[in-house]
Design a protein around this motif. Structure first.
Motif, PDB file in Angstrom:
ATOM      1  N   GLU A   1      12.025  -7.251   0.890  1.00  0.00           N
ATOM      2  CA  GLU A   1      10.950  -7.498  -0.067  1.00  0.00           C
ATOM      3  C   GLU A   1      11.478  -7.733  -1.478  1.00  0.00           C
ATOM      4  N   ALA A   2      12.549  -7.051  -1.842  1.00  0.00           N
ATOM      5  CA  ALA A   2      13.098  -7.235  -3.186  1.00  0.00           C
ATOM      6  C   ALA A   2      13.620  -8.652  -3.377  1.00  0.00           C
TER       7      ALA A   2
ATOM      8  N   ALA B   1      10.613 -10.908  -3.846  1.00  0.00           N
ATOM      9  CA  ALA B   1      10.085 -10.707  -5.198  1.00  0.00           C
ATOM     10  C   ALA B   1      10.938 -11.433  -6.230  1.00  0.00           C
TER      11      ALA B   1
ATOM     12  N   ALA C   1       9.653 -14.450  -8.611  1.00  0.00           N
ATOM     13  CA  ALA C   1       9.741 -14.293 -10.054  1.00  0.00           C
ATOM     14  C   ALA C   1      10.478 -15.463 -10.688  1.00  0.00           C
TER      15      ALA C   1
ATOM     16  N   ALA D   1       9.718 -12.240 -14.007  1.00  0.00           N
ATOM     17  CA  ALA D   1       8.839 -11.173 -13.543  1.00  0.00           C
ATOM     18  C   ALA D   1       7.665 -10.972 -14.491  1.00  0.00           C
TER      19      ALA D   1
ATOM     20  N   LEU E   1       4.732 -13.135 -13.583  1.00  0.00           N
ATOM     21  CA  LEU E   1       3.972 -12.578 -12.457  1.00  0.00           C
ATOM     22  C   LEU E   1       3.054 -11.461 -12.931  1.00  0.00           C
TER      23      LEU E   1
ATOM     24  N   HIS F   1      -0.751  -7.944  -5.235  1.00  0.00           N
ATOM     25  CA  HIS F   1       0.430  -8.621  -4.702  1.00  0.00           C
ATOM     26  C   HIS F   1       1.362  -9.052  -5.830  1.00  0.00           C
TER      27      HIS F   1
ATOM     28  N   GLU G   1       3.005  -6.129  -7.585  1.00  0.00           N
ATOM     29  CA  GLU G   1       4.033  -5.519  -6.752  1.00  0.00           C
ATOM     30  C   GLU G   1       5.315  -6.348  -6.786  1.00  0.00           C
ATOM     31  N   TRP G   2       5.175  -7.673  -6.676  1.00  0.00           N
ATOM     32  CA  TRP G   2       6.356  -8.529  -6.748  1.00  0.00           C
ATOM     33  C   TRP G   2       7.041  -8.418  -8.107  1.00  0.00           C
TER      34      TRP G   2
ATOM     35  N   GLN H   1       8.960  -5.165  -8.261  1.00  0.00           N
ATOM     36  CA  GLN H   1      10.168  -5.169  -7.439  1.00  0.00           C
ATOM     37  C   GLN H   1      11.254  -6.045  -8.044  1.00  0.00           C
ATOM     38  N   ALA H   2      10.840  -7.106  -8.734  1.00  0.00           N
ATOM     39  CA  ALA H   2      11.821  -7.982  -9.372  1.00  0.00           C
ATOM     40  C   ALA H   2      12.410  -7.351 -10.628  1.00  0.00           C
TER      41      ALA H   2
ATOM     42  N   ARG I   1       1.432  -2.873 -13.397  1.00  0.00           N
ATOM     43  CA  ARG I   1       1.250  -2.367 -12.027  1.00  0.00           C
ATOM     44  C   ARG I   1       0.358  -1.132 -12.028  1.00  0.00           C
TER      45      ARG I   1
END
Length: 457
Positions: free
Chosen positions: A338-339, A342, A346, A352, A355, A373, A376-377, A380-381, A392
């Protein structure tokens, strides 16, 4: 301090049925000053988050469930305030912690008196549940902290194991009363409902909880919605005049009991039917989740509001039961970390921060699912960036406020607190501890309190 009477309680029970009062009063212990409340011939009810039913058989007492550890001494005093008769038998309707931690004071009493300890009776799968709980104590501690926003909650590893177990049905004759134990799968695989024919009384355990059935619960093991509906239909045929649920107020009157059991069965049956129809037509999990709906005429009922679990989560559990974990999206079969996803998104978005900015815009436009969504991305970025963590937190605080179920509120609130900790430079425990007590412990229509042990699953 308010001094209640049993008549006050029964009037309150009637108001709850009519939708004029909330079961929260019962669940939060506001009627606990009454001790054992007489709710029928030979029948006393100990109220609180989880109910305990006590029956005078004429030759000792039988208890169905035993509550959680925080109420164990109070339960013992309530029983002994009304009867000195020995507690001969305790039936566990299932192995959840809020139903199995109240036997100890009665064991201790028997040991002091040189008497026989109460016989604990349960389905054979309860012991296996306790073994699993011990093996997964760390995981259960983490998810229950998140679900109930209790950062200091700890998970036990020792349990009062059953003395007698059964597989399908078991009939116990105690004094003048018969206790017919019947196994069912529903919220758990180890559920027991108990029928006392002489009293026309049904103890449903967590097969009825004054909320839409807990058949989804995203952080817990498999639930069995269709089997649950079958059990409710079977109970409906008994003609019970009193239903004592695992949580919430009793239902008194054959017509009311019949209707409540039938409505709850219908709620589960329609989710099963809709889900299977779409699965059989080749729909993806995404399509199923956003298509299946519970009938509004059912979710408006006071005993089927999605206050603890919710239909969308039940649908996911049905997919898991009938179709496995693959959601029909090939990219999800063997996904990238997932990272990495992300970071790539980004980069495409211009960073980031872009986003996060878009997530905030979407939130303002009322698109909170989509905003989550992107937030969260972004996080994580850029996991250490305070501004992005703040966005967030905003997104999940908004989602927590709008959520109706304990499950969603707990997950969203925990995520928001994680980001508030990052944004402020404080620790997560400090952020959670600073929340108002009511917000920390609120469960919609269900109330728990933290401390050394959890009280619900």
């Amino acid at each position: 301090m308010t001094h209640h009477t049993p008549a006050d309680y029964l009037a309150y029970v009637d108001r709850v049925w009519e939708g004029q009062a909330s079961p929260v009063e019962h669940l939060s212990g506001q009627w606990s000053d009454l001790g054992l409340i007489p709710v029928g011939e030979r029948t006393g009810l100990f109220t609180g988050f989880a109910n305990v039913a006590v029956f005078d058989t004429g030759d000792g007492l039988v208890m169905v469930d035993s509550g959680e550890w925080r109420t164990a001494e109070r339960l013992y005093r309530a029983v002994r305030d009304q009867s000195a008769a020995p507690l001969t038998t305790v039936v566990f309707t299932h192995g959840h912690l809020d139903h199995v931690f109240g036997v100890h004071p009665f064991d201790a009493e028997a040991d002091r008196d040189g008497a026989v300890r109460p016989e604990v009776v349960a389905h054979e799968a309860v012991a296996a549940r306790f073994d699993r709980y011990a093996r997964t104590a760390g995981y259960n501690e983490a998810i229950n902290r998140r679900q109930f926003k209790q950062p200091r909650l700890t998970w036990p590893t020792e349990y009062r194991t059953p003395d007698t177990t059964y597989r399908d049905v078991l009939t116990l004759r105690r004094g003048d009363l018969t206790f017919e134990l019947v196994h069912a799968r529903g919220e758990t695989d180890d559920a027991t409902w108990v029928w006392i024919p002489e009293l026309r009384t049904l103890c449903a355990g967590d097969l009825f909880i004054w909320s839409s059935p807990n058949a989804g619960n995203p952080q817990k093991v498999q639930r069995y919605a269709e089997d649950w509906a079958h059990a409710l239909r079977r109970m409906q045929e008994l003609g019970a005049e009193t239903l004592l649920p695992g949580h919430g107020v009793p239902i008194v009157g054959a017509d009311r009991v019949h209707r409540a059991l039938g409505d709850t069965a219908s709620f589960l049956e329609t989710l099963v039917e809709q889900t299977l129809e779409l699965m059989n037509a080749g729909a993806t999990l995404d399509t199923v989740l956003h298509t299946v709906k519970a009938p509004e005429e059912l979710t408006r009922l006071p005993y089927l509001k999605p206050a603890y679990d919710e239909p969308e989560f039940v649908v996911r559990n049905l997919w898991r039961l009938y179709g496995g974990w693959y959601d029909q999206n090939p990219a999800h079969l063997k996904p990238a970390p997932e990272a990495e996803i992300a970071a790539e998104l980004a980069a495409l978005a211009g960073g980031a921060g872009a986003l996060a900015d878009r997530a905030r815009d979407l939130l303002a436009e009322g698109h909170d699912r989509l905003a989550a969504h992107l937030a969260e991305w972004a996080a994580q970025a850029a996991p250490e960036e305070a501004g992005i963590a703040g966005v967030r937190a905003e997104v999940y605080e908004y989602r927590a406020r709008r959520a109706t179920s304990t499950m969603a509120k707990g997950v969203f609130s925990w995520a928001a607190s994680e980001s508030r900790a990052t944004a402020s430079g404080r620790g997560l425990l400090e952020v959670l501890s600073a929340l108002p007590a009511g917000e920390r412990e609120s469960m919609g229509a269900h109330i728990v309190a933290g401390g050394r042990k959890p009280v619900a699953e």
